[in-house]
Structures are given as structure tokens and as C-alpha cells.
Motif scaffolding. Structure first.
Motif, PDB file in Angstrom:
ATOM      1  N   GLU A  68       0.998  -1.106  -0.151  1.00  0.00           N
ATOM      2  CA  GLU A  68      -0.083   0.069   0.051  1.00  0.00           C
ATOM      3  C   GLU A  68       0.968   1.207  -0.020  1.00  0.00           C
ATOM      4  O   GLU A  68       1.875   1.271   0.638  1.00  0.00           O
ATOM      5  CB  GLU A  68      -0.885   0.037   1.281  1.00  0.00           C
ATOM      6  N   ASP A  69       0.585   2.178  -0.865  1.00  0.00           N
ATOM      7  CA  ASP A  69       1.105   3.621  -0.925  1.00  0.00           C
ATOM      8  C   ASP A  69       0.054   4.434  -1.142  1.00  0.00           C
ATOM      9  O   ASP A  69      -0.121   4.818  -2.326  1.00  0.00           O
ATOM     10  CB  ASP A  69       2.393   3.391  -1.802  1.00  0.00           C
ATOM     11  N   GLY A  70      -0.125   5.217   0.018  1.00  0.00           N
ATOM     12  CA  GLY A  70      -1.374   6.309  -0.441  1.00  0.00           C
ATOM     13  C   GLY A  70      -2.369   5.738  -0.751  1.00  0.00           C
ATOM     14  O   GLY A  70      -3.098   4.827  -0.385  1.00  0.00           O
ATOM     15  N   PHE A  88      -2.452  -2.877 -10.087  1.00  0.00           N
ATOM     16  CA  PHE A  88      -2.258  -1.886  -9.533  1.00  0.00           C
ATOM     17  C   PHE A  88      -3.695  -1.165  -9.399  1.00  0.00           C
ATOM     18  O   PHE A  88      -4.360  -1.254 -10.367  1.00  0.00           O
ATOM     19  CB  PHE A  88      -1.451  -0.988 -10.236  1.00  0.00           C
ATOM     20  N   PHE A  89      -4.109  -0.839  -8.060  1.00  0.00           N
ATOM     21  CA  PHE A  89      -5.499  -0.490  -7.607  1.00  0.00           C
ATOM     22  C   PHE A  89      -5.248   0.821  -7.345  1.00  0.00           C
ATOM     23  O   PHE A  89      -4.844   1.222  -6.054  1.00  0.00           O
ATOM     24  CB  PHE A  89      -6.011  -1.349  -6.491  1.00  0.00           C
ATOM     25  N   HIS A  90      -5.978   1.881  -7.799  1.00  0.00           N
ATOM     26  CA  HIS A  90      -6.108   3.397  -7.384  1.00  0.00           C
ATOM     27  C   HIS A  90      -7.537   3.472  -6.322  1.00  0.00           C
ATOM     28  O   HIS A  90      -8.472   3.043  -7.093  1.00  0.00           O
ATOM     29  CB  HIS A  90      -5.907   4.109  -8.424  1.00  0.00           C
ATOM     30  N   VAL A  91      -7.490   3.686  -5.241  1.00  0.00           N
ATOM     31  CA  VAL A  91      -8.573   3.591  -4.441  1.00  0.00           C
ATOM     32  C   VAL A  91      -8.722   4.989  -3.849  1.00  0.00           C
ATOM     33  O   VAL A  91      -8.079   5.625  -3.301  1.00  0.00           O
ATOM     34  CB  VAL A  91      -8.637   2.702  -3.178  1.00  0.00           C
ATOM     35  N   GLN A  92     -10.162   5.627  -4.085  1.00  0.00           N
ATOM     36  CA  GLN A  92     -10.647   6.897  -3.731  1.00  0.00           C
ATOM     37  C   GLN A  92     -11.793   6.475  -3.249  1.00  0.00           C
ATOM     38  O   GLN A  92     -12.833   5.940  -3.516  1.00  0.00           O
ATOM     39  CB  GLN A  92     -10.489   7.761  -4.629  1.00  0.00           C
ATOM     40  N   ASN A  93     -12.200   7.136  -2.108  1.00  0.00           N
ATOM     41  CA  ASN A  93     -13.740   6.990  -1.118  1.00  0.00           C
ATOM     42  C   ASN A  93     -13.880   5.543  -1.037  1.00  0.00           C
ATOM     43  O   ASN A  93     -15.171   5.149  -1.458  1.00  0.00           O
ATOM     44  CB  ASN A  93     -14.631   7.989  -1.840  1.00  0.00           C
ATOM     45  N   ASP A  94     -13.078   4.561  -0.641  1.00  0.00           N
ATOM     46  CA  ASP A  94     -13.550   3.241  -0.456  1.00  0.00           C
ATOM     47  C   ASP A  94     -13.839   2.480  -1.712  1.00  0.00           C
ATOM     48  O   ASP A  94     -14.681   1.583  -1.656  1.00  0.00           O
ATOM     49  CB  ASP A  94     -14.491   3.064   0.563  1.00  0.00           C
ATOM     50  N   ARG A  95     -13.565   3.016  -2.784  1.00  0.00           N
ATOM     51  CA  ARG A  95     -14.011   2.369  -4.225  1.00  0.00           C
ATOM     52  C   ARG A  95     -12.722   2.277  -5.018  1.00  0.00           C
ATOM     53  O   ARG A  95     -11.987   3.361  -5.142  1.00  0.00           O
ATOM     54  CB  ARG A  95     -14.765   3.089  -4.968  1.00  0.00           C
ATOM     55  N   ILE A  96     -12.641   1.453  -5.931  1.00  0.00           N
ATOM     56  CA  ILE A  96     -11.440   1.354  -6.976  1.00  0.00           C
ATOM     57  C   ILE A  96     -11.957   2.353  -8.114  1.00  0.00           C
ATOM     58  O   ILE A  96     -12.823   2.155  -8.610  1.00  0.00           O
ATOM     59  CB  ILE A  96     -11.373   0.010  -7.650  1.00  0.00           C
ATOM     60  N   VAL A  97     -11.159   3.362  -8.547  1.00  0.00           N
ATOM     61  CA  VAL A  97     -11.453   4.127  -9.574  1.00  0.00           C
ATOM     62  C   VAL A  97     -10.551   3.821 -10.856  1.00  0.00           C
ATOM     63  O   VAL A  97     -10.818   4.313 -12.172  1.00  0.00           O
ATOM     64  CB  VAL A  97     -11.126   5.612  -9.265  1.00  0.00           C
ATOM     65  N   PHE A  98      -9.447   3.017 -10.737  1.00  0.00           N
ATOM     66  CA  PHE A  98      -8.574   2.437 -11.697  1.00  0.00           C
ATOM     67  C   PHE A  98      -7.755   1.317 -11.159  1.00  0.00           C
ATOM     68  O   PHE A  98      -7.280   1.211 -10.196  1.00  0.00           O
ATOM     69  CB  PHE A  98      -7.486   3.829 -12.202  1.00  0.00           C
ATOM     70  N   GLN A  99      -7.843   0.547 -12.364  1.00  0.00           N
ATOM     71  CA  GLN A  99      -6.984  -0.695 -12.026  1.00  0.00           C
ATOM     72  C   GLN A  99      -6.321  -1.022 -13.315  1.00  0.00           C
ATOM     73  O   GLN A  99      -6.935  -1.085 -14.325  1.00  0.00           O
ATOM     74  CB  GLN A  99      -7.931  -1.975 -11.596  1.00  0.00           C
ATOM     75  N   ARG A 100      -5.016  -1.520 -13.056  1.00  0.00           N
ATOM     76  CA  ARG A 100      -4.301  -1.859 -14.245  1.00  0.00           C
ATOM     77  C   ARG A 100      -3.583  -3.258 -13.758  1.00  0.00           C
ATOM     78  O   ARG A 100      -2.978  -3.425 -12.826  1.00  0.00           O
ATOM     79  CB  ARG A 100      -3.268  -1.080 -14.797  1.00  0.00           C
ATOM     80  N   GLY A 101      -3.600  -4.514 -14.733  1.00  0.00           N
ATOM     81  CA  GLY A 101      -3.155  -5.608 -14.344  1.00  0.00           C
ATOM     82  C   GLY A 101      -2.362  -6.098 -15.451  1.00  0.00           C
ATOM     83  O   GLY A 101      -2.352  -5.634 -16.737  1.00  0.00           O
ATOM     84  N   TYR A 102      -1.143  -6.643 -15.127  1.00  0.00           N
ATOM     85  CA  TYR A 102      -0.383  -7.391 -15.903  1.00  0.00           C
ATOM     86  C   TYR A 102       0.146  -8.736 -15.744  1.00  0.00           C
ATOM     87  O   TYR A 102       0.322  -9.244 -14.829  1.00  0.00           O
ATOM     88  CB  TYR A 102       1.188  -6.576 -15.743  1.00  0.00           C
ATOM     89  N   TRP A 103      -0.148  -9.523 -16.968  1.00  0.00           N
ATOM     90  CA  TRP A 103      -0.132 -10.903 -16.838  1.00  0.00           C
ATOM     91  C   TRP A 103      -0.036 -11.515 -18.192  1.00  0.00           C
ATOM     92  O   TRP A 103       0.002 -10.800 -19.154  1.00  0.00           O
ATOM     93  CB  TRP A 103      -1.450 -11.796 -16.168  1.00  0.00           C
TER      94      TRP A 103
END
Length: 119
Positions: A68-70, A88-103
Motif C-alpha cells: 500500500e502506498d497512499g 495496481f489499484f487506485h482507491v478513492q472514497n473506498d472504491r477502486i477508480v482505476f485498476q491496471r493488471g499485467y499478466w
């Protein structure tokens, strides 16, 4: 809820193959971009994406690390077949606003006996 806690709960819903529960973690206008796929925008579209994916293959996320970082959580994962990735999950106000996945999509398709993309 801190990003790390939210992603821990997200993994539980993922492992239950519960597209509705997963969708509840996203903001209404969230973006999910799995780099091997086209960008998906909006909670409903993200729910539909997960429902399709769960119908096509049995997927299990084994957490290796969650950092976790901020407002961000970073998930390193593996699955029982040996595939590894990170999200990578960007969380604001207890919701994911952006997610990026690498696989590795090609390995995923082969491991699950799914059709390979046309060349």
C-alpha cells in the motif's frame, strides 16, 4: 477502508468467482485495464467482464504480496497453474477508480485450453 484491505476483500470475491461482489468494489465510472485486453470502463462493464471471464475459466488468485502506498494498492499474485502477475489499484472514497493488471495472456489461454488469438 485502506487500499490494502479493499484489495484483500477483492481477492476473496475473485476467488469466489462473484462478479457482483467484485463490481461493488468499483466506482461507478471506474476503469479496469488489463494490459493484455482492451480497457473496460464503468462498474457495469467491469462486472460483465468478470462474469464472462469466470464463465470461461476457473481462476484462483494466490496472494504473494499486497503493498500500500497512499491511495494505491499493489497486488503480486500467482495461480495454482504457475501463472504470475501483478495489479495496481487506485482507491478513492473506498472504491477502486482505476485498476491496471499485467499478466501473460498467451500462457493463460494455453493453460486453460482456450482458443489462441488469430495471428
Amino acid at each position: 477502508m485502506h487500499p490494502k484491505e479493499l484489495v484483500t476483500r477483492w481477492v476473496e470475491a475473485f476467488n469466489a468467482a462473484d462478479a457482483e461482489a467484485i463490481a461493488a468494489f468499483y466506482a461507478e465510472d471506474a476503469v479496469n485495464h488489463q494490459v493484455a485486453e482492451s480497457l473496460v470502463q464503468g462498474r457495469d462493464a467491469i462486472r460483465d467482464m468478470f462474469a464472462r471471464e469466470f464463465a470461461s475459466a476457473e481462476m484462483v488468485c494466490i496472494v504473494e504480496n499486497i503493498f500500500e502506498d497512499g491511495e494505491w494498492a499493489i497486488l503480486e499474485w500467482k495461480d495454482p497453474l504457475g501463472l504470475r502477475g501483478c495489479g495496481f489499484f487506485h482507491v478513492q472514497n473506498d472504491r477502486i477508480v482505476f485498476q491496471r493488471g499485467y499478466w501473460d495472456k498467451l500462457s493463460f489461454l494455453r493453460m486453460h485450453g482456450l482458443p489462441l488469438p488469430a495471428e
